[in-house]
Design a protein around this motif. Sequence first.
Motif: not given
Length: 159
Positions: A95-103, A111-114, A123-137
Amino acid sequence: AAYGGSGYISTSTDGVNWTTPKSVGTSEWNGITFGNGNFIIVGTNGSIARSSDGITWYNSAPSSGSIGSITYGNGKFVAIGYGGKIISSTSGTSWTTTNVSGSVVWKKIRSNIGSFIAVGSSGYIMKSNNGTTWITPEQLKDDSGNLLNINLNDACAIQ
């Protein structure tokens, strides 16, 4: 496969007849998914277990902190933990670990296709296209533009 408290897992080949629940560790299991020929289950204390048949389970090296949800998409397993920890693996063993900042307390990942979608507290939501790099929540807003302070408990990601 179905999971429950105190590390119990039960399996069925037809959804009607189930095996006697088997204890796989002592963790409270929080999420399960299937992909790449394997079931992966995640839980408290960073517990991770893997099975190719749903009957014989192998514990993977635990991650630090509890893991709340797991999904499979784009050829990889992606799990999200409390405190913004995200782990990913193509095999389910390393496993590879990444972190998203915040509380935000992240509740579910889907997941879906892509892409991958994660939802959580306040009420927070966030998206990633690769599961590693995430758009700011992003915190969702109501029709008047007011921030929603609600828990998002799950999502259904479709294309």
